[in-house]
Design an enzyme around this catalytic site. Structure first.
Site, PDB file in Angstrom:
ATOM      1  N   HIS A  58      28.849   5.803  59.550  1.00 20.59           N
ATOM      2  CA  HIS A  58      28.104   6.831  58.806  1.00 20.59           C
ATOM      3  C   HIS A  58      28.912   8.137  58.713  1.00 20.59           C
ATOM      4  O   HIS A  58      28.348   9.206  58.488  1.00 20.59           O
ATOM      5  CB  HIS A  58      26.742   7.123  59.452  1.00 20.59           C
ATOM      6  CG  HIS A  58      25.965   5.895  59.805  1.00 20.59           C
ATOM      7  ND1 HIS A  58      25.123   5.273  58.920  1.00 20.59           N
ATOM      8  CD2 HIS A  58      25.939   5.154  60.931  1.00 20.59           C
ATOM      9  CE1 HIS A  58      24.584   4.205  59.496  1.00 20.59           C
ATOM     10  NE2 HIS A  58      25.083   4.105  60.718  1.00 20.59           N
ATOM     11  N   SER A  97      48.810  23.279  45.966  1.00 18.97           N
ATOM     12  CA  SER A  97      47.834  24.024  45.180  1.00 18.97           C
ATOM     13  C   SER A  97      48.516  25.218  44.543  1.00 18.97           C
ATOM     14  O   SER A  97      49.348  25.884  45.167  1.00 18.97           O
ATOM     15  CB  SER A  97      46.683  24.503  46.074  1.00 18.97           C
ATOM     16  OG  SER A  97      45.913  25.487  45.420  1.00 18.97           O
TER      17      SER A  97
END
Length: 481
Positions: A156, A286
Site C-alpha cells: 500500500h 529542471s
C-alpha cells in the site's frame, strides 16, 4: 532552405525521435516493397519448378531488378489506379518487360500484402527479443549484486516487512521473463499466409495447374519455405486471421504493462533517494530547479508504455469486424497499429537497457529508512526474547504497546526520529535482554529467505532463458535524450 520541407509536415516521433534504425527500417516502404518483389520472385520460381511456362530469363530479369524500385513511378501509378499492389506490379513490370506477363500470376493482393506483414512481424520480434534479453541480463546482474542488501518492503506504499534490493528486482524480472516467453511464443506461432488466392480457396492456382491438387499444395509449401517459414496457415480467407495480430500485439502490450510497473517503482524509489536511474554529468533535471535529478528515462518508458498498452484495442476491434472472408476496414488501422506497437516496444527496451545498466543504489539512505521503521517491526522479536528470558508475554506486549505509541507520537506529531529503541533501553523491565538488542535489531534477521530466493530464481528461471541470446548480449545502446 535545404531540408526545410521535412519540418512542414507531421513526422511520427516514434521514428524521428525514438526508435532504432533497424526497427524503423523493418516497417519502411523500402523493406515492404522489396519484400513484395521477393515474394513475386518466389512465386515465379515455384510455379516454374512445378511446370508452368516460365523461363530462366524471366526469373533472372526479376531478380536483377529486385531492389531498384522507382518510387515516383509507383506513386504515379497508384494515383491513377487507386490500388497500391497493382501500382507496384506495373512498376516492376516496367523494368522487367520479359517477365511482365507472369508477375503476380494467379495471386491476389494479399499474397504480397499479408505475407509481407507476417515477415515484418517475425523480423520485428527478432529485433525485440535480444533487446529484452539484454534488459533481463542487466537486471539479473543487479539482483545478484544486491541479493542480500536489506531494504524496506512496501505494501500500500506503506512500510512493511523488510525485503532485499535484489529480491525486489526479481519481482520485476519475473514479469519480464513472462514477457520473454510470451514474445518468443508469439513469434514462433507465426505462420505464413502462403499461396491461397482471392478467398483462400486456391481456386486460381488449381486452374493454373489444371486441377492438380498436389501441385497447388506443393506451390504453397515451396513459397512458404523460400520465405523462411516452417508452416503456412492451412485455412485463410482473403487474409490471414486478424486474431494473429491480436496475439502479437497482446504480447507487446503485456510487456508495456510490465515496464510501466517497473519504471513506476524506480520513480517511487528515486523520490525516496534509495535508487536512481543514470544521470549524465551535464544533464539538466529542471530548467528552474538546478538541484533536481528527475527520473526522465523511467518517465519516458511509462509514457510510451501507456501508448503500447492502449494500442491493444486496435487489433481486438479489427479482428472482431472482419466480415466473412474479409473487409478492407482493417487496412488503414493495421498500417498504424502494427508498426507503432513494435516501434514503441523497441524504444522502451532500448531505454530500459540504458536504465538497468546504470542503476545507482544508495545503501546509506536505505539503511536510514530501515532504522526509522525497524524498531516497530522488531517488537515481536523483542517480546520473544523477553519470554525466553522468563517474562510474561501479555505483560511484555502491553509494555511494548505503550512505548510504541509514545514513539509513534514523537514521529508523527513532533516530526522527530523513532526513539522506541531508546525507550526500551531506559525501561528497567527490559534489563534482561539489553545485551541482545543489537542482534534482535539486525536488519539481516528480518529478510527471511530473500537472498536464497534470488539465487534460486536467477539460476533456475532467468539464466536459462538468456542462453539463446548469449552472442548478442554485449551490444551497447547509445541513447539519445
Amino acid at each position: 532552405m535545404e531540408g526545410a520541407d521535412e519540418f512542414m509536415k507531421y513526422r511520427s516521433p516514434l521514428v524521428s525521435r525514438y526508435a532504432s534504425k533497424e526497427m524503423a527500417y523493418n516497417f519502411s516502404d523500402r523493406k515492404k516493397f522489396t519484400t513484395w518483389r521477393k515474394l513475386w520472385i518466389y512465386l515465379a520460381k515455384a510455379e516454374k519448378a512445378l511446370g508452368l511456362p516460365i523461363t530462366d530469363a524471366q526469373i533472372l530479369e526479376m531478380e536483377s531488378h529486385e531492389l531498384d524500385i522507382d518510387f515516383a513511378m509507383a506513386a504515379e501509378e497508384e494515383r491513377k489506379l487507386r490500388h497500391d499492389v497493382m501500382a507496384h506490379v506495373h512498376t516492376f513490370a516496367h523494368c522487367c518487360p520479359t517477365a511482365a506477363p507472369i508477375i503476380h500470376l494467379g495471386a491476389t493482393s494479399c499474397y504480397v500484402g499479408d505475407n509481407t506483414d507476417l515477415i515484418m512481424l517475425r523480423d520485428g520480434f527478432d529485433l525485440l527479443l535480444p533487446k529484452l534479453a539484454r534488459v533481463i541480463d542487466r537486471l539479473a546482474n543487479f539482483a545478484e549484486r544486491y541479493a542480500d542488501l536489506p531494504t524496506l518492503g512496501f505494501t500500500h506504499y506503506q512500510p512493511a516487512q523488510l525485503t532485499t534490493v535484489g529480491k525486489r528486482a526479481c519481482l520485476w524480472l519475473q514479469d519480464l521473463a513472462m514477457d520473454m516467453r510470451n514474445l518468443q511464443r508469439a513469434r514462433d506461432d507465426l505462420r505464413f499466409r502462403g499461396v491461397k488466392g482471392t478467398t483462400g480457396t486456391q481456386a486460381s492456382f488449381l486452374q493454373l495447374f489444371q486441377g492438380d491438387h498436389d501441385k497447388v499444395e506443393e506451390l504453397d509449401r515451396m513459397v512458404t519455405e523460400m520465405a523462411g517459414f516452417k508452416k503456412a496457415y492451412l485455412v485463410t480467407g482473403q487474409t490471414y486471421s486478424r486474431k494473429v495480430d491480436v496475439d502479437c500485439v497482446a504480447s507487446l502490450a503485456s510487456l508495456g504493462a510490465t515496464v510501466h510497473k517497473l519504471c513506476t517503482d524506480i520513480r517511487l524509489l528515486a523520490n525516496l533517494k534509495e535508487i536512481e536511474e543514470p544521470f549524465e554529468k551535464e544533464q539538466i533535471g529542471s530548467s528552474a530547479m538546478p538541484y533536481k535529478r528527475n527520473p526522465m528515462r523511467a518517465e519516458r518508458c511509462c509514457s510510451l508504455a501507456r501508448h503500447l498498452v492502449a494500442l491493444m484495442a486496435d487489433p481486438l476491434q479489427t479482428a472482431s469486424v472482419q466480415w466473412l472472408e474479409r473487409t478492407l476496414d482493417d487496412s488503414a488501422n493495421r498500417r498504424i497499429s502494427l508498426p507503432e506497437s513494435f516501434l514503441t516496444a523497441d524504444i522502451i527496451l532500448s531505454t530500459l537497457q540504458n536504465i538497468t545498466e546504470g542503476l545507482v543504489v544508495y545503501p546509506k539512505v536505505i539503511e536510514r529508512h530501515i532504522r526509522h521503521e525497524l524498531p516497530f517491526m522488531a517488537t515481536e522479536n523483542i517480546i520473544m526474547a523477553m519470554v525466553k528470558a522468563g517474562g510474561n508475554r501479555q505483560d511484555c506486549h502491553e509494555k511494548i504497546r505503550v512505548l510504541s505509541q509514545e514513539a509513534a507520537a514523537v514521529v508523527k506529531q513532533e516530526g522527530g526520529d523513532n526513539d522506541l529503541l531508546a525507550r526500551v533501553q531506559r525501561d528497567p523491565y527490559f534489563a534482561p535482554i539489553l545485551g541482545q538488542l543489537d542482534a534482535v535489531l539486525d536488519p539481516k534477521t528480518f529478510i527471511g529467505r530473500a537472498p536464497q530466493q534470488v539465487a534460486r530464481f536467477l539460476s533456475e528461471e532467468v539464466r536459462p532463458l538468456l542462453e539463446p541470446y548469449k552472442a548478442k548480449m554485449d551490444v551497447k545502446i547509445e541513447l539519445e535524450l
